[in-house]
Write an enzyme that holds these catalytic residues in place. Structure first.
Site, mmCIF file in Angstrom:
data_model
loop_
_atom_site.group_PDB
_atom_site.id
_atom_site.type_symbol
_atom_site.label_atom_id
_atom_site.label_comp_id
_atom_site.label_asym_id
_atom_site.label_seq_id
_atom_site.Cartn_x
_atom_site.Cartn_y
_atom_site.Cartn_z
ATOM 1 N N ASP A 109 0.925 -0.977 0.176
ATOM 2 C CA ASP A 109 -0.059 0.103 -0.322
ATOM 3 C C ASP A 109 0.195 1.732 -0.107
ATOM 4 O O ASP A 109 0.245 2.283 -0.632
ATOM 5 C CB ASP A 109 -0.853 -0.278 1.207
ATOM 6 C CG ASP A 109 -0.384 -0.288 2.190
ATOM 7 O OD1 ASP A 109 0.708 -0.835 2.554
ATOM 8 O OD2 ASP A 109 -1.298 0.661 3.643
ATOM 9 N N ASP A 129 -0.611 8.907 5.512
ATOM 10 C CA ASP A 129 -1.721 7.593 5.449
ATOM 11 C C ASP A 129 -2.457 8.137 6.439
ATOM 12 O O ASP A 129 -1.734 6.885 7.012
ATOM 13 C CB ASP A 129 -1.287 6.809 4.380
ATOM 14 C CG ASP A 129 -1.903 5.862 4.318
ATOM 15 O OD1 ASP A 129 -3.514 6.077 4.640
ATOM 16 O OD2 ASP A 129 -2.121 4.720 3.164
#
Length: 258
Positions: A109, A129
């Site tokens: 990710d 994030d």
């Protein structure tokens, strides 16, 4: 059309793209074990509800940090969507060079986020994030992912508060009207949200100081990123679809004619 899938520790995010246009985005939980047929049923129902003709999906790509769901998820896409998904991992073309000490340890990710941020905003860029963990990843001007910082996410911190203390309740995570809380719920909200803002600002400034990138762009993404990014001028952009866009970009890089 292509189906992009981001398997996180809390949710599985799906997106359907027609070239660069996202047609739909939906989520499933990654906390519940599913068979391939159960995944297939849910994915097909959600595509149908959003008026997406799954027979026109001719490609798929998955990035995952939850190995336990992959067998069933891959099988469901092969059986019910009719294509073998590309998996983000070693050997895949990304356009990003992972220059950390052990590149294989870098989460899929985070690589996907780095691809999207570098392609969309250029480098040097710091991607923050706000997911289950809060991660900070630094990409240089030449597209090298050189450093990553990992901290507990807001939900992890909140869960620790109400699970490990006898009298603190489970609460909604949101910014209270004031940091000067006068009762339990807002005192917890103040500590969680303002604490995350303070951590974020400090880490951003420390990264700038130690990297020397005074012109560093800071891009935020992730579920709670909108709350934090709106409260600080250290973050320039909140990009809700950064990871899904990155998956689309990686799929295209690996399917361009040689």
């Amino acid at each position: 059309m292509i189906l992009v899938v981001d398997v996180g520790n809390t949710n599985i995010n799906f997106g359907v793209y027609d070239k660069e246009d996202m047609l739909v985005m939906f989520k499933l939980t990654s906390k519940i074990s599913c068979t391939s047929d159960e995944f297939g049923l849910r994915i097909c129902c959600l595509l149908d509800l959003n008026k997406i003709d799954r027979t026109k999906i001719d490609g798929a790509i998955i990035a995952s940090v939850v190995p336990g769901v992959m067998h069933s998820l891959i099988a469901s896409i092969q059986r019910y969507i009719g294509c073998k998904p590309l998996i983000v991992g070693p050997g895949i073309k990304t356009g990003i060079r992972v220059a950390t000490e052990n590149p294989k340890e870098m989460g899929a990710d985070r690589i996907v986020d780095a691809v999207a941020a570098y392609d969309k905003y250029g480098g040097p860029v710091l991607i923050v994030d706000f997911g289950t963990a809060t991660t900070y990843d630094l990409v240089t001007e030449d597209g090298s992912l050189v450093s990553g910082i990992t901290a507990p996410g807001i939900r992890i911190s909140a869960k620790a508060l109400w699970e490990d203390t006898a009298k603190l309740p489970e609460i909604e995570i949101k910014k209270p009207a004031s940091i000067l809380a006068v009762e339990t719920v807002t005192s917890m909200q103040a500590g969680l949200v303002y604490g995350q803002i303070g951590q974020t600002e400090y880490i951003i400034e420390k990264v700038k100081e130690e990297s020397g990138f005074t012109n560093l762009k800071v891009i935020a993404t992730g579920g709670l990123g909108s709350i934090i990014s709106s409260e600080t001028d250290k973050i320039q952009v909140y990009d809700k679809f950064l990871t899904l866009d990155g998956l689309r970009m990686i799929y295209e890089k690996n399917h361009r004619p040689s």
